[in-house]
Write a protein that holds these residues in place. Sequence first.
Motif, PDB file in Angstrom:
ATOM      1  N   ILE A 208       1.213  -1.330  -0.236  1.00  0.00           N
ATOM      2  CA  ILE A 208      -0.024   0.032  -0.028  1.00  0.00           C
ATOM      3  C   ILE A 208       1.242   1.010  -0.049  1.00  0.00           C
ATOM      4  O   ILE A 208       0.778   2.425  -0.545  1.00  0.00           O
ATOM      5  N   ILE A 209       1.879   1.020   0.906  1.00  0.00           N
ATOM      6  CA  ILE A 209       2.752   2.646   0.569  1.00  0.00           C
ATOM      7  C   ILE A 209       4.093   2.492  -0.687  1.00  0.00           C
ATOM      8  O   ILE A 209       3.654   3.454  -0.939  1.00  0.00           O
ATOM      9  N   VAL A 210       4.306   1.943  -1.265  1.00  0.00           N
ATOM     10  CA  VAL A 210       4.998   1.660  -1.840  1.00  0.00           C
ATOM     11  C   VAL A 210       3.643   1.869  -3.604  1.00  0.00           C
ATOM     12  O   VAL A 210       4.014   3.014  -4.116  1.00  0.00           O
ATOM     13  N   GLY A 211       2.388   1.226  -3.422  1.00  0.00           N
ATOM     14  CA  GLY A 211       1.292   1.878  -4.232  1.00  0.00           C
ATOM     15  C   GLY A 211       0.696   3.258  -4.325  1.00  0.00           C
ATOM     16  O   GLY A 211       0.931   4.003  -5.038  1.00  0.00           O
ATOM     17  N   ALA A 212       1.140   3.552  -3.211  1.00  0.00           N
ATOM     18  CA  ALA A 212       1.101   5.149  -2.949  1.00  0.00           C
ATOM     19  C   ALA A 212       1.762   6.173  -3.290  1.00  0.00           C
ATOM     20  O   ALA A 212       1.807   7.414  -4.380  1.00  0.00           O
ATOM     21  N   TYR A 213       3.294   6.043  -3.381  1.00  0.00           N
ATOM     22  CA  TYR A 213       4.507   6.492  -3.656  1.00  0.00           C
ATOM     23  C   TYR A 213       4.262   6.440  -5.274  1.00  0.00           C
ATOM     24  O   TYR A 213       4.883   7.486  -5.850  1.00  0.00           O
ATOM     25  N   ARG A 214       3.885   5.571  -5.734  1.00  0.00           N
ATOM     26  CA  ARG A 214       4.083   5.591  -7.401  1.00  0.00           C
ATOM     27  C   ARG A 214       2.875   6.359  -8.038  1.00  0.00           C
ATOM     28  O   ARG A 214       3.280   6.972  -9.049  1.00  0.00           O
ATOM     29  N   LYS A 215       2.310   6.543  -7.509  1.00  0.00           N
ATOM     30  CA  LYS A 215       1.202   7.206  -7.392  1.00  0.00           C
ATOM     31  C   LYS A 215       1.942   9.027  -7.889  1.00  0.00           C
ATOM     32  O   LYS A 215       1.015   9.503  -8.800  1.00  0.00           O
ATOM     33  N   ALA A 216       2.446   9.326  -6.075  1.00  0.00           N
ATOM     34  CA  ALA A 216       3.342  10.571  -7.036  1.00  0.00           C
ATOM     35  C   ALA A 216       4.737  10.397  -8.159  1.00  0.00           C
ATOM     36  O   ALA A 216       4.954  11.406  -8.581  1.00  0.00           O
ATOM     37  N   LYS A 217       5.044   9.323  -8.425  1.00  0.00           N
ATOM     38  CA  LYS A 217       5.840   9.250  -9.935  1.00  0.00           C
ATOM     39  C   LYS A 217       5.777  10.199 -11.028  1.00  0.00           C
ATOM     40  O   LYS A 217       6.901  10.713 -11.197  1.00  0.00           O
ATOM     41  N   PRO A 218       4.506   9.658 -11.267  1.00  0.00           N
ATOM     42  CA  PRO A 218       4.850  10.340 -12.994  1.00  0.00           C
ATOM     43  C   PRO A 218       5.021  12.738 -13.191  1.00  0.00           C
ATOM     44  O   PRO A 218       5.154  12.784 -13.194  1.00  0.00           O
ATOM     45  N   GLN A 219       4.528  12.599 -11.708  1.00  0.00           N
ATOM     46  CA  GLN A 219       4.826  14.661 -11.493  1.00  0.00           C
ATOM     47  C   GLN A 219       5.908  13.898 -10.578  1.00  0.00           C
ATOM     48  O   GLN A 219       6.612  15.348 -10.997  1.00  0.00           O
ATOM     49  N   THR A 220       6.583  13.595  -9.964  1.00  0.00           N
ATOM     50  CA  THR A 220       7.569  14.223  -9.171  1.00  0.00           C
ATOM     51  C   THR A 220       8.566  13.477 -10.139  1.00  0.00           C
ATOM     52  O   THR A 220      10.468  14.212  -9.795  1.00  0.00           O
ATOM     53  N   LYS A 221       8.799  12.665 -11.333  1.00  0.00           N
ATOM     54  CA  LYS A 221       9.495  12.186 -11.928  1.00  0.00           C
ATOM     55  C   LYS A 221      10.635  10.992 -11.429  1.00  0.00           C
ATOM     56  O   LYS A 221      11.959  11.160 -11.297  1.00  0.00           O
ATOM     57  N   LYS A 222      10.375  11.026  -9.948  1.00  0.00           N
ATOM     58  CA  LYS A 222      11.178   9.818  -9.091  1.00  0.00           C
ATOM     59  C   LYS A 222      11.350   9.263  -8.538  1.00  0.00           C
ATOM     60  O   LYS A 222       9.613   8.183  -9.197  1.00  0.00           O
ATOM     61  N   LYS A 223      12.149   7.731  -8.699  1.00  0.00           N
ATOM     62  CA  LYS A 223      11.320   6.620  -7.975  1.00  0.00           C
ATOM     63  C   LYS A 223      11.801   6.476  -6.245  1.00  0.00           C
ATOM     64  O   LYS A 223      12.332   7.010  -6.175  1.00  0.00           O
ATOM     65  N   TYR A 224      10.421   5.963  -6.396  1.00  0.00           N
ATOM     66  CA  TYR A 224      10.717   5.407  -4.104  1.00  0.00           C
ATOM     67  C   TYR A 224      11.511   4.180  -3.562  1.00  0.00           C
ATOM     68  O   TYR A 224       9.881   3.167  -4.603  1.00  0.00           O
ATOM     69  N   MET A 225      11.325   4.294  -2.672  1.00  0.00           N
ATOM     70  CA  MET A 225      12.452   2.568  -2.002  1.00  0.00           C
ATOM     71  C   MET A 225      12.163   2.742  -0.691  1.00  0.00           C
ATOM     72  O   MET A 225      12.501   3.877  -0.044  1.00  0.00           O
ATOM     73  N   PRO A 226      10.890   2.118   0.318  1.00  0.00           N
ATOM     74  CA  PRO A 226      10.927   1.901   1.197  1.00  0.00           C
ATOM     75  C   PRO A 226      12.239   1.193   1.992  1.00  0.00           C
ATOM     76  O   PRO A 226      13.169   0.335   1.398  1.00  0.00           O
ATOM     77  N   VAL A 227      13.006   1.400   3.256  1.00  0.00           N
ATOM     78  CA  VAL A 227      14.048   1.129   3.516  1.00  0.00           C
ATOM     79  C   VAL A 227      13.588   0.864   5.354  1.00  0.00           C
ATOM     80  O   VAL A 227      13.299   1.928   5.298  1.00  0.00           O
ATOM     81  N   MET A 228      14.880  -0.237   5.877  1.00  0.00           N
ATOM     82  CA  MET A 228      14.828   0.073   7.148  1.00  0.00           C
ATOM     83  C   MET A 228      16.234   0.705   7.322  1.00  0.00           C
ATOM     84  O   MET A 228      16.351  -0.047   7.157  1.00  0.00           O
TER      85      MET A 228
ATOM     86  N   GLU B 208      13.934   0.815 -11.938  1.00  0.00           N
ATOM     87  CA  GLU B 208      12.708   0.540 -11.752  1.00  0.00           C
ATOM     88  C   GLU B 208      12.165   0.411 -10.283  1.00  0.00           C
ATOM     89  O   GLU B 208      12.468   0.247  -9.531  1.00  0.00           O
ATOM     90  N   MET B 209      10.960   1.274 -10.150  1.00  0.00           N
ATOM     91  CA  MET B 209      10.162   1.092  -9.528  1.00  0.00           C
ATOM     92  C   MET B 209       9.631  -0.139  -8.987  1.00  0.00           C
ATOM     93  O   MET B 209       8.453  -0.829 -10.231  1.00  0.00           O
ATOM     94  N   GLU B 210       8.472  -1.009  -7.848  1.00  0.00           N
ATOM     95  CA  GLU B 210       7.631  -1.801  -7.901  1.00  0.00           C
ATOM     96  C   GLU B 210       6.574  -1.239  -8.142  1.00  0.00           C
ATOM     97  O   GLU B 210       6.143   0.221  -7.962  1.00  0.00           O
ATOM     98  N   SER B 211       5.932  -1.762  -8.064  1.00  0.00           N
ATOM     99  CA  SER B 211       3.993  -1.668  -8.644  1.00  0.00           C
ATOM    100  C   SER B 211       3.407  -1.384  -7.205  1.00  0.00           C
ATOM    101  O   SER B 211       2.391  -0.613  -7.123  1.00  0.00           O
ATOM    102  N   GLY B 212       3.873  -1.908  -6.349  1.00  0.00           N
ATOM    103  CA  GLY B 212       2.654  -2.026  -4.910  1.00  0.00           C
ATOM    104  C   GLY B 212       1.549  -2.659  -5.222  1.00  0.00           C
ATOM    105  O   GLY B 212       1.184  -3.454  -5.991  1.00  0.00           O
ATOM    106  N   ALA B 213       0.518  -1.882  -4.319  1.00  0.00           N
ATOM    107  CA  ALA B 213      -0.550  -3.030  -4.112  1.00  0.00           C
ATOM    108  C   ALA B 213      -1.673  -2.798  -5.054  1.00  0.00           C
ATOM    109  O   ALA B 213      -1.138  -1.596  -5.712  1.00  0.00           O
ATOM    110  N   GLU B 214      -2.157  -3.672  -5.689  1.00  0.00           N
ATOM    111  CA  GLU B 214      -3.401  -3.491  -6.434  1.00  0.00           C
ATOM    112  C   GLU B 214      -4.787  -2.590  -6.508  1.00  0.00           C
ATOM    113  O   GLU B 214      -5.903  -3.279  -4.760  1.00  0.00           O
ATOM    114  N   GLU B 215      -5.126  -1.200  -6.429  1.00  0.00           N
ATOM    115  CA  GLU B 215      -5.944  -0.711  -6.060  1.00  0.00           C
ATOM    116  C   GLU B 215      -7.780  -1.095  -6.225  1.00  0.00           C
ATOM    117  O   GLU B 215      -7.962  -2.354  -7.319  1.00  0.00           O
TER     118      GLU B 215
END
Length: 389
Positions: A142-162, A308-315
């Motif tokens: 869900i977190i990855v999916g939410a960040y992926r929604k922002a990717k087209p506008q920010t032009k950045k790819k995101y990744m969760p880490v501990m 490449e960024m993960e696709s995340g959760a299916e809406e």
Amino acid sequence: MIKIKWKGKMLDFESVEWSGTDNQCSRQLTFTVPVNPYDKMFKSYGIALGDLVKLYSDKKLLFLGTITAREKTAAVGTASYTAVDFMQHLLRSTGTYVFRNTTPEAIAKRLCTEMKIKIGSLAKTKIYIKRLIYEEQAIYDIIVGAYRKAKPQTKKKYMPVMEGSKFSVIEKGLSSGVKLTQGVNITDASYNDTTDNIVNKVDIYSDSRVKLGQIENRKSQEKYGIYQSQITKEKGTDAKKEALTLLTGVTKEASIEALGDVRAISGRSIVINDKATGLKGTFYISSDTHSFSNGTHTMSLDLTWVNEMESGAEETKDDTNKKQITNDAVCYYLENSKVYHSTTECNSCKNKAKKSTVAELKKILITKGTNKGARKYRPCAKCWEESSE
């Protein structure tokens, strides 16, 4: 110098593996310690499932996690333990959520707070998403999916880490600062490419299976032939952009074995110069395994050319706009169809659709065949609420 700390004491280990990937980003630690069940003077560690362990490189904390598996043998030798970081709680937990007018960073903060995971640094997108609906999806996805929604506008790819005990979201593909060179720190390398995954034509269809267009790579088709896929256009989406993401060329893979550097981990980029395989330039680490034994640190890296960024959760499709079926409700239909719609947006033949009411369409009956006397038209399941009508 590598150290493993458990219950405030440093462990005497024989070997250590520290590994991770750039998707489902939970890092893992596997280590072995000596055991001797027959020697009463030998002090064995009482490491239990759930115990906390830490991995250090000198004073730098590389890993913090809990023991999830252990393996012991009756013979004199070693016991093996596996630990994973706290990302496992987000990966293995699911939830159902509806988010409205919020940012990916706010979603991540809310979910981590609910899961009692400490929060580090969350990449700021400042992109407000109108609505996201997820049903029984992994919290991590869900977190990855939410960040992926922002990717087209920010032009950045995101990744969760501990980062220790704290959950963070970082920009994926940033430089690790590591450079590997043939004859210096590279011990082995391999490279392969394949056409098995090529997609060079994508057809775009409407919900009613009418072809709306296509995206294609003609140069690829001329060289390798046509490999076709298709998508269905969803309301409010840019189908052409989605189709473009499905186009795939020749798949290239590479792996490197080298002297270890703890900065070279999955999700980061690395610079390589290896004449034997032709690997030269910047690559992205998709998986890494660092091995420590007898004072030697080596690493094995899988590499990709594309960040490449993960696709995340299916809406879950938002059905809140469905209209209730009432006799006086306006509807639209085609004479050669058997379905009536609440809106022309649900009908691919907008210009040909006739306007009527539900009451009027209920009067139209089938005049021939085994279903003679039954209603000719039924409500579209996509744009009307379920009804006993």
